[in-house]
Design a protein around this motif. Sequence first.
Motif: not given
Length: 164
Positions: A66-81
């Motif tokens: 698995r790879m966890v990526k940290r992305r920013f969506k509308n100024g909010t941090e979101v972890d994508v697994d």
Amino acid sequence: MFYGLEKYYQNHRKYATSRSDHQLRGNPKYQDEGCEPFRTDPSSNMPYAPCGIIANSIFNDTFELRMVKRRFKNGTEVDVDLKINYTRQGIAWPSDHGDKFRNPLGDDLAYAFNGTAKPVNWGKPVYELDDKNSNNNGFLNEPLIVWMRVAAFPTFRKVGKYDS
């Protein structure tokens, strides 16, 4: 992706010769004295398929990548697994797949391997090794083919799967 083992002597004479090339070429019921001590199942007297120490000791560790990526969506941090998909086909040498290793004739592998026993340390029979790809079962199972090619040194790496 490769897996590696240290101080595992696949090159020991007794280990390296405990197999049946005739059996691996599509004759699952063939009993070869070279397979000792894993030639036949003592309780059923059926030949192991595949037989021998090499097959009985196949590397069978299973895991999920698995790879966890940290992305920013509308100024909010979101972890994508993300689950990493992989394939176990294309890892064996072309000279081994279909030449040195062949399945028995016929379309029904369960029927072809009827009258044989799975190796002692295996969780399932050789015709059920890959539940995701029916073409990667039997003696043509590529992780099996890679494992059966013994390493020259006690510390080695073997290819296990490709990122698909």
